[in-house]
Motif scaffolding. Structure first.
Motif, mmCIF file in Angstrom:
data_model
loop_
_atom_site.group_PDB
_atom_site.id
_atom_site.type_symbol
_atom_site.label_atom_id
_atom_site.label_comp_id
_atom_site.label_asym_id
_atom_site.label_seq_id
_atom_site.Cartn_x
_atom_site.Cartn_y
_atom_site.Cartn_z
ATOM 1 N N UNK A 35 32.131 45.875 18.919
ATOM 2 C CA UNK A 35 31.694 44.507 18.663
ATOM 3 C C UNK A 35 32.335 43.387 19.208
ATOM 4 N N UNK A 36 33.296 43.591 20.059
ATOM 5 C CA UNK A 36 34.194 42.797 20.773
ATOM 6 C C UNK A 36 33.299 42.036 21.840
ATOM 7 N N UNK A 37 32.962 40.644 21.845
ATOM 8 C CA UNK A 37 32.180 40.239 22.709
ATOM 9 C C UNK A 37 32.949 39.713 23.893
ATOM 10 N N UNK A 38 34.136 39.768 23.904
ATOM 11 C CA UNK A 38 34.762 39.568 25.201
ATOM 12 C C UNK A 38 35.411 40.737 25.926
ATOM 13 N N UNK A 39 35.247 42.103 25.156
ATOM 14 C CA UNK A 39 35.743 43.512 25.924
ATOM 15 C C UNK A 39 34.604 44.279 26.126
ATOM 16 N N UNK A 82 25.534 36.893 14.648
ATOM 17 C CA UNK A 82 24.938 38.210 15.054
ATOM 18 C C UNK A 82 24.968 38.909 13.538
ATOM 19 N N UNK A 83 23.924 39.672 13.440
ATOM 20 C CA UNK A 83 23.409 40.354 12.236
ATOM 21 C C UNK A 83 23.463 42.035 12.594
ATOM 22 N N UNK A 84 24.328 42.789 11.767
ATOM 23 C CA UNK A 84 24.295 44.012 11.859
ATOM 24 C C UNK A 84 23.435 44.736 10.930
ATOM 25 N N UNK A 85 22.606 45.635 10.943
ATOM 26 C CA UNK A 85 22.086 46.485 10.119
ATOM 27 C C UNK A 85 22.939 48.015 10.151
ATOM 28 N N UNK A 100 34.846 46.506 7.254
ATOM 29 C CA UNK A 100 35.864 45.291 7.185
ATOM 30 C C UNK A 100 36.639 45.026 8.522
ATOM 31 N N UNK A 101 36.798 46.087 9.363
ATOM 32 C CA UNK A 101 37.672 45.538 10.721
ATOM 33 C C UNK A 101 36.655 44.634 11.515
ATOM 34 N N UNK A 102 35.673 44.570 11.597
ATOM 35 C CA UNK A 102 34.702 43.877 12.482
ATOM 36 C C UNK A 102 34.073 42.754 11.741
ATOM 37 N N UNK A 103 34.398 42.465 10.310
ATOM 38 C CA UNK A 103 33.794 41.226 9.412
ATOM 39 C C UNK A 103 34.483 40.218 9.755
ATOM 40 N N UNK A 104 34.180 39.348 10.688
ATOM 41 C CA UNK A 104 34.863 38.134 11.278
ATOM 42 C C UNK A 104 33.934 37.109 11.619
ATOM 43 N N UNK A 105 34.157 35.878 11.681
ATOM 44 C CA UNK A 105 33.592 34.727 12.288
ATOM 45 C C UNK A 105 32.235 34.676 11.734
ATOM 46 N N UNK A 106 31.208 34.601 12.906
ATOM 47 C CA UNK A 106 29.890 34.415 12.388
ATOM 48 C C UNK A 106 28.911 35.567 12.192
ATOM 49 N N UNK A 122 37.176 52.059 17.536
ATOM 50 C CA UNK A 122 35.927 52.039 18.436
ATOM 51 C C UNK A 122 35.126 50.982 18.019
ATOM 52 N N UNK A 123 34.986 50.816 16.479
ATOM 53 C CA UNK A 123 34.025 49.764 16.132
ATOM 54 C C UNK A 123 34.381 48.464 16.530
#
Length: 229
Positions: free
Chosen positions: A221-225, A28-31, A48-54, A216-217
Motif C-alpha cells: 500500500x505504500x505509494x513511496x515504497x 484510493x479505494x480498496x475492495x 487497520x495497518x493501511x487505513x490512513x489518509x485518503x 507485507x500489506x
C-alpha cells in the motif's frame, strides 16, 4: 419423474463493511474480498495497518452465510460452492459491479469537482482470490491493481481469453512461506501457468502462514515504497 432446476431473479439486500477515509478527496479505494468462513466487518480488522489518509477500504460480504459450528453459533460467509456454481459466479460478479459503481458514485458526490478519480485496488484473500479473478474477467468494473493473496487464478479460467485482462490489472501474487494450503510446488506451477499465458505479475512472500501479514500489506500500500506508485 424428472426434476428440473429453475431460477428466478429476486431483489435482496447485501452487506458490506467500510473503513472510511480520514481525508477527502479519496485518492484510493480498496475492495477487499474475504476468504471462506469470514465475514466483511471482521475481515476489515486486518486492514487497520493501511487505513490512513485518503484511502477508503470496502469489504463486500459473500452471499452465502453459514454457521461455523453448532455450539458457538459463530457465522461465516462464502462466495460460492460447487452447487449451481455458474449461477453463483454470475450473481456475485453482478453484485460486485453494482457495489463498485455505488461506492464510486458516493465518493464522487462527496468530493468537490475537478478531483482526479480514485485509484481502485482489488485484494482477494484465499477463496476471495478466485472471486476477484472472475470479477476481473467477467465484470465491468475498473480495477487498477489486483492483489491475489493466498490462492491461485482459478484453474478453469481460460487465460488465452482473459489473460490480457489480468495483466492490465497490475497483478500481484502474495503468499506466506509457510502457507499450509499453498506450498512451493503449487506456487511454481501457478507462476509457470501465468508465464506460459504471457500474464504479467509481481510476486511477494513473507515469513508466515495462510493469513494477511501487516508488514507485507503496508509495503503493497505504500505509494513511496515497493507498493503502488
Amino acid at each position: 419423474m424428472t426434476v428440473e432446476p429453475r431460477h428466478i431473479t429476486i431483489e435482496r439486500r447485501v452487506r458490506f463493511a467500510v473503513l472510511e477515509p480520514h481525508e477527502r478527496p479519496v485518492a484510493e479505494i480498496w475492495f477487499a474480498l474475504h476468504g471462506y468462513n469470514q465475514v466483511a466487518h471482521r475481515f476489515l480488522r486486518y486492514f487497520q495497518p493501511i487505513h490512513a489518509g485518503a484511502r477508503c477500504i470496502v469489504a463486500p460480504e459473500g452471499l452465502h452465510r453459514h454457521y461455523l459450528g453448532h455450539e458457538s453459533r459463530r457465522v461465516g460467509a462464502s462466495w460460492m460452492t460447487s452447487e449451481d456454481r455458474l449461477t453463483d459466479i454470475e450473481d456475485y460478479v453482478g453484485y460486485l459491479d453494482r457495489l463498485h459503481a455505488h461506492v464510486l458514485a458516493e465518493e464522487s458526490r462527496q468530493t468537490a469537482g475537478g478531483s482526479a478519480p480514485p485509484r481502485v485496488v482489488g485484494l482477494g484473500f484465499s477463496q476471495g482470490v478466485h472471486t476477484l479473478c472472475r470479477w476481473l474477467a467477467f465484470g465491468r468494473a475498473r480495477i487498477d491493481r489486483a492483489i491475489l493473496w493466498g490462492s491461485t487464478v482459478p484453474p478453469d479460467l481460460d487465460l488465452s481469453e482473459h489473460g490480457a485482462t489480468l495483466s492490465a490489472a497490475d497483478l500481484h501474487l502474495v503468499v506466506g512461506e509457510a502457507d499450509e494450503y499453498f506450498d512451493q510446488a503449487a506456487i511454481e506451477a501457478h507462476e509457470a501457468r501465468l508465464r506460459a499465458a504471457r500474464v504479467g505479475f509481481t510476486s511477494h512472500s513473507y515469513a508466515g502462514g495462510h493469513r494477511l501479514d501487516a508488514e507485507t500489506l503496508r509495503r503493497l500500500a505504500d505509494p513511496g515504497g515497493t507498493g503502488y506508485g
